[in-house]
Design an enzyme around this catalytic site. Sequence first.
Site, PDB file in Angstrom:
ATOM      1  N   LYS A 115      -3.684  -2.096  -2.871  1.00 55.70           N
ATOM      2  CA  LYS A 115      -2.979  -2.952  -1.903  1.00 55.70           C
ATOM      3  C   LYS A 115      -2.268  -4.091  -2.616  1.00 55.70           C
ATOM      4  O   LYS A 115      -1.141  -4.450  -2.265  1.00 55.70           O
ATOM      5  CB  LYS A 115      -3.968  -3.509  -0.884  1.00 55.70           C
ATOM      6  CG  LYS A 115      -4.478  -2.511   0.140  1.00 55.70           C
ATOM      7  CD  LYS A 115      -5.483  -3.174   1.070  1.00 55.70           C
ATOM      8  CE  LYS A 115      -6.039  -2.204   2.094  1.00 55.70           C
ATOM      9  NZ  LYS A 115      -7.059  -2.852   2.964  1.00 55.70           N
ATOM     10  N   ALA A 116      -2.934  -4.678  -3.599  1.00 55.82           N
ATOM     11  CA  ALA A 116      -2.331  -5.773  -4.350  1.00 55.82           C
ATOM     12  C   ALA A 116      -1.121  -5.286  -5.142  1.00 55.82           C
ATOM     13  O   ALA A 116      -0.096  -5.980  -5.223  1.00 55.82           O
ATOM     14  CB  ALA A 116      -3.365  -6.401  -5.288  1.00 55.82           C
TER      15      ALA A 116
END
Length: 200
Positions: A74-75
């Site tokens: 996600k990052a």
Amino acid sequence: MDDTDLKDNDFYHCYMILVQGAKNVVNACREGKVRRLIYNSSADVVFDGTHDIINGDESLPYPWKFQSILNDLKAQAEALILFANDIDGLLTCAIRPCNVFGPGDLKFVPFFVNLARSGLTKFIIGSGENMSDFAYVENVSHAHICAEEALDFRMASVAGKAFFISDLHPMKFWNFLSLIFEGLGYKRSKASRILTRDLP
């Protein structure tokens, strides 16, 4: 998608959805001359799973190491979206909601309600003192609208930035769950008397 969706550590599948998916969206926006892109990220992109975050803000960096593969991906996806800001006229930003709940929730609250039905939430795990932020789904939707309007006005304070979204009422995580359980007719979780110690 959350870590419970990872079957057999299917890293490739998650990578293709999150990271490659972010690349595809950015490329499609650039080719289609789209001018504004708001990415629905997660507050988990700055959490390493070990250290508490108290009064954290958007200046927090990504952790050097993530406890969760999914949060790492996600990052990476969020970073790609923010890096694409102001390239070929595309303005981007990221919204980082915290523990979203409300109508249409198929993951967060239902997960714990299913545990309550199974009788697996009678006791609090840990000290019960851990605090969390929460975000009602309509507030998250409103944040997206505000972000789009800000990018439409080409606000430098928004473009290329990420923003945490919460209801600004942090509370003990187990208290939040207890309110939900009681509202649905389940008993409030009780503190366990089992003592724990650090393992060698």
